[in-house]
Design an enzyme around this catalytic site. Structure first.
Site, short mmCIF file in Angstrom:
data_model
loop_
_atom_site.label_atom_id
_atom_site.label_comp_id
_atom_site.label_asym_id
_atom_site.label_seq_id
_atom_site.Cartn_x
_atom_site.Cartn_y
_atom_site.Cartn_z
N ILE A 36 -15.94 74.88 55.39
CA ILE A 36 -16.90 74.76 54.29
C ILE A 36 -16.42 75.51 53.05
CG2 ILE A 36 -19.14 74.13 55.24
CD1 ILE A 36 -19.70 76.94 55.95
N ALA A 37 -15.51 76.43 53.23
CA ALA A 37 -14.99 77.13 52.05
C ALA A 37 -13.65 77.74 52.39
CB ALA A 37 -15.96 78.22 51.63
N GLU A 41 -8.90 85.02 51.18
CA GLU A 41 -8.31 85.65 52.35
C GLU A 41 -8.82 85.08 53.66
OE1 GLU A 41 -11.24 88.60 50.27
OE2 GLU A 41 -9.19 89.30 50.65
N VAL A 44 -13.69 79.49 55.92
CA VAL A 44 -14.99 79.54 56.60
C VAL A 44 -15.31 78.14 57.11
CG1 VAL A 44 -17.44 80.05 56.34
CG2 VAL A 44 -15.74 81.47 55.16
N ASP A 149 -17.54 94.14 46.03
CA ASP A 149 -17.28 92.75 45.63
C ASP A 149 -18.61 92.01 45.44
OD1 ASP A 149 -15.69 90.62 44.92
OD2 ASP A 149 -15.11 90.09 46.97
N ASP A 593 -30.44 63.44 20.18
CA ASP A 593 -30.00 62.89 18.89
C ASP A 593 -29.04 63.81 18.15
OD1 ASP A 593 -32.08 64.72 18.45
OD2 ASP A 593 -32.56 63.81 16.52
N1 LIG Z 1 -22.79 82.54 57.00
C1 LIG Z 1 -22.49 81.61 56.08
N2 LIG Z 1 -23.29 80.54 55.92
C2 LIG Z 1 -22.99 79.60 54.99
N3 LIG Z 1 -21.92 79.64 54.18
C3 LIG Z 1 -21.07 80.69 54.29
C4 LIG Z 1 -21.32 81.72 55.25
N4 LIG Z 1 -20.34 82.64 55.14
C5 LIG Z 1 -19.53 82.20 54.15
N5 LIG Z 1 -19.95 81.04 53.64
C6 LIG Z 1 -19.31 80.28 52.55
O1 LIG Z 1 -17.94 80.64 52.50
C7 LIG Z 1 -17.61 81.28 51.26
C8 LIG Z 1 -16.56 82.34 51.48
O2 LIG Z 1 -17.06 83.36 52.33
P1 LIG Z 1 -16.59 84.86 52.15
O3 LIG Z 1 -16.90 85.32 50.78
O4 LIG Z 1 -17.13 85.66 53.26
O5 LIG Z 1 -15.01 84.65 52.35
P2 LIG Z 1 -13.78 85.29 51.56
O6 LIG Z 1 -12.54 84.67 52.12
O7 LIG Z 1 -13.88 86.75 51.62
O8 LIG Z 1 -13.97 84.76 50.10
P3 LIG Z 1 -13.49 85.41 48.70
O9 LIG Z 1 -12.60 84.37 48.09
O10 LIG Z 1 -14.75 85.57 47.94
O11 LIG Z 1 -12.84 86.70 48.99
C9 LIG Z 1 -18.95 81.79 50.76
O12 LIG Z 1 -18.97 81.91 49.35
C10 LIG Z 1 -19.91 80.70 51.24
O13 LIG Z 1 -19.91 79.61 50.36
MN LIG Z 2 -16.47 85.83 49.00
MN LIG Z 3 -13.75 88.30 49.99
#
Ligand SMILES: Nc1ncnc2c1ncn2[C@@H]1O[C@H](COP(=O)(O)OP(=O)(O)OP(=O)(O)O)[C@@H](O)[C@H]1O
Ligand SMILES: [Mn+2]
Ligand SMILES: [Mn+2]
Length: 652
Positions: A36-37, A41, A44, A149, A593
């Protein structure tokens, strides 16, 4: 969780332990699905654990430092237990798999919510989020942990929009901060490497001046980031883009800070994001709290204990404000009531519009009846991407509003977008932007999309004028000759059909096979048909100054929401066009407009032709062009692409 804890419940090294959180898991207990992301580092993933939906965070582990970091983050997470903090439900801390399992937060992170979904919270929601976040940070600081952060992307929202602070990848114990800070900066000696690259990029705008100056990070640095975050929540504007509030659109649009310039300006010139205005509904005390949070001097910033105390007062006062808005203001010796008084005369019209459906909100509408469910696979379905840009241009106040509601009712193929251009004040535009999409969603199931749109316009107008009347009666400081109104345009896409409802002089065009194709007609008194309609109803239209105008108010537009002194001539009934979309249709441009006054339909197409094919960029480019051509009005532009755009066209 019904998960069994296998003893000894530790990580491979034995440094992480927990009584309640399983730290190693049998492979059969979980399934991992799509990412999902992808963070800097970690990745997710959407996953299930013991049958429940969770988010799995898998850190990218390439060096032994990364593995140390994983253990450190896990040790820390095992200690945390607060409702405002993302809950760790399990972890797996043995080779080859290192994973964190978190409760799943359905509404994603706050940054996405604000800037991708363009969610604009009510002031009550904003205050609730602010308070919960402050509670979480107060808890952390009180147990000696600094987050380091804090930013909207690290605030996760659950189904009831409650925030949960996440991402402890940079967190430290207070007593270790000095050591860590020195080490971090030392290792960033390489120009692109280490800490700088990983931890600076992307979060720069939330970093306190002392952090940017590479001095010691303290818990007050979290207070600073919190201030920037809350202001972003209230304004909906990414820090330092400040676009909605700047008077000189074109100079600001071109103001493109490099990271170094921004750092220098924040550190030595005291530059901060544009503070939210009271029109956001934010109590002045909250605004001054934000300013104290981002004070350059750490000593002047409040602690989270102070922040929480102040927020409690602000929330208590806000309650009395929203519930007693219509009440007679009596003089009172109570200090806290005095703070609220200047507010009472300002009705928050966004809020009024939002509350339109408090009673009798029925939603038995089966929207599926709008969709063609025939098994006919040949039905053309456009693939949408959308963006918008709004600026007050050279005006001092912003009276345009707009909304983007893709996937209405959670239906993949139904989308609505709208713009409202206020006149004689912003009240009608503010009310309508919240009320109209809500009303549209609660109509009864027999209406066609065209009738539903008409009804939504008319109901919005009736509701607004009723509310205005009530405000007048309740001696709520509204003058007798106050007759705010707004023009309105709404585009509704249902599968391959596009419906545009218009009342006034906003305009929508379609780019079809490279040519402009008008979707609406301007309702102005200089249009003969409209003039005849108004006079036919007994209204007066006169040539005044430079053009035809309606009634004593001398309004140029002939249809609008509000303008109760000109009803029924200046009707709120929209004209609705229906267009069948095909692969020839490239994009839709909807604007107030302020754009169309100085840029023609054909010019709009030509400008988009040589702009990066990203809807937000195109919207901004058009608004900038209008501002540069000295449009002296507010400008709002929405661009919706109807076909996927290739990456080459996007990057360009
Ligand atoms: N428990 C969760 N439920 C839903 N989405 C989540 C959850 N944990 C993380 N995410 C999604 O994943 C993204 C990244 O999570 P997180 O910030 O913990 O990871 P990171 O690798 O440390 O990211 P960053 O690039 O900010 O350092 C979050 O911004 C969110 O969109
Ligand atoms: Mn993050
Ligand atoms: Mn982070």
């Amino acid at each position: 969780m019904g998960l069994e804890i296998i003893h000894p419940n530790t990580c491979i090294r034995g440094c992480c332990t927990s009584d309640s959180i399983p730290l190693h898991l049998p492979p059969s207990s979980h399934s991992i699905f799509l990412p999902i992301a992808r963070g800097a580092e970690s990745v997710v993933y959407d996953a299930t654990l013991d049958g429940k939906r969770v988010a799995v965070k898998k850190p990218v582990l390439s060096t032994s430092d990364d593995i140390n970091k994983f253990h450190k983050e896990l040790q820390l997470l095992c200690k945390l237990d607060h409702e405002g903090i993302a809950t760790l439900v399990a972890a797996h801390a043995r080779p080859p798999n290192y994973m964190f399992f978190f409760k799943f937060y359905e509404f994603g992170n706050l940054s996405q919510k604000l800037h991708v979904e363009e969610w604009s919270p009510s002031i009550d929601q904003a205050l609730m989020i602010t308070k919960q976040l402050a509670n979480a940070l107060q808890y952390l600081h009180n147990i000696g942990i600094v987050h380091r952060d804090v930013k909207p992307a690290n605030v996760l929202l659950d189904k009831s929009m409650k925030p949960h602070l996440a991402d402890f990848g940079l967190s430290e114990y207070k007593q270790d901060l000095q050591k860590v800070t020195v080490e971090n900066w030392r290792s960033s000696g390489k120009p692109t490497g280490g800490f700088h690259k990983k931890n600076m990029v992307g979060t720069l705008i939330y970093m306190a001046p002392e952090v940017l100056r590479k001095e010691i990070h303290t818990e007050k640095s979290d207070v600073y980031s919190f201030g920037i975050t809350i202001n972003e929540l209230l304004t909906g504007v990414v820090p330092y883009t400040d676009l909605r509030t700047e008077a000189q659109a074109h100079t600001v649009l071109e103001m493109n800070y490099t990271e170094q310039q921004l750092t220098a300006a924040v550190v030595s010139e005291g530059l901060r994001p544009a503070l939210a205005g009271t029109e956001s509904g934010a109590p002045p005390r909250l605004l001054s709290l934000i300013q104290r949070c981002w004070d350059a001097d750490t000593q002047n910033r409040p602690s989270f204990d102070d922040v929480v105390t102040e927020l409690d007062l602000i929330i208590a006062n806000n309650k009395s404000f929203t519930f007693e808005e219509n009440a007679v203001t009596e003089s009172s010796s109570d200090d806290s009531t005095k703070m609220v008084q200047p507010f009472r005369k300002d009705v928050n019209w966004f809020f009024q519009g939002e509350n339109i459906l408090k009673t009798g909100c029925k939603s038995d509408f089966d929207v599926k009846s709008w969709c063609n469910n025939s098994k006919n696979g040949s039905l053309y379905i456009p693939v949408l991407s959308w963006g918008s840009f709004a600026t007050c241009g050279r005006r001092e106040t912003m009276e345009d509003t707009h909304f983007l509601m893709p996937r209405l009712w959670n239906e993949n193929d139904i989308h609505v977008f709208g713009i409202f251009d206020g006149h004689r004040g912003g009240a009608a535009a503010e009310f309508s932007v919240r009320a109209l999409p809500r009303l549209l969603q609660t109509l009864d199931c027999t209406s066609s999309p065209t009738d539903a749109l008409k009804e939504a316009f008319i109901n919005t107008d009736v509701a607004f004028r009723k509310e205005l009347d009530e405000q007048r009666k309740s001696k709520a400081f509204i003058q007798k000759d106050y007759h705010p109104g707004c023009t309105a345009i709404t585009a509704l896409i249902v599968q391959n059909r596009l419906y545009v409802a218009n009342a006034g002089d906003c305009r929508a065009i379609l780019c079809r096979s490279g040519c402009p194709y008008p979707l609406s007609k301007d309702h102005v008194a200089s249009c003969l048909e409209e003039r005849e309609r108004v006079t036919g109803l007994g209204g007066q239209v006169k040539w005044q100054l430079d053009t035809w105008r309606v009634g004593r108010a001398a309004l140029q537009v002939t249809r609008s929401i509000g303008d109760d002194d000109l009803k029924p001539w200046v009707t709120a009934e929209p004209e609705v066009t229906e267009t069948v979309l095909s692969n020839d249709d490239e994009y839709l441009v909807i604007a107030s407009d302020g754009l169309w006054d100085v840029v023609s339909n054909l010019e709009v197409i030509n400008i988009i032709k040589d702009t990066v094919k990203e809807p937000g960029m195109c919207s901004k480019r058009l608004a900038t062009e209008a501002a540069e051509r000295d449009s002296n009005d507010n400008i709002t532009v929405i661009v919706v692409f109807l076909r996927p755009v290739s990456t080459a066209e996007r990057i360009y």
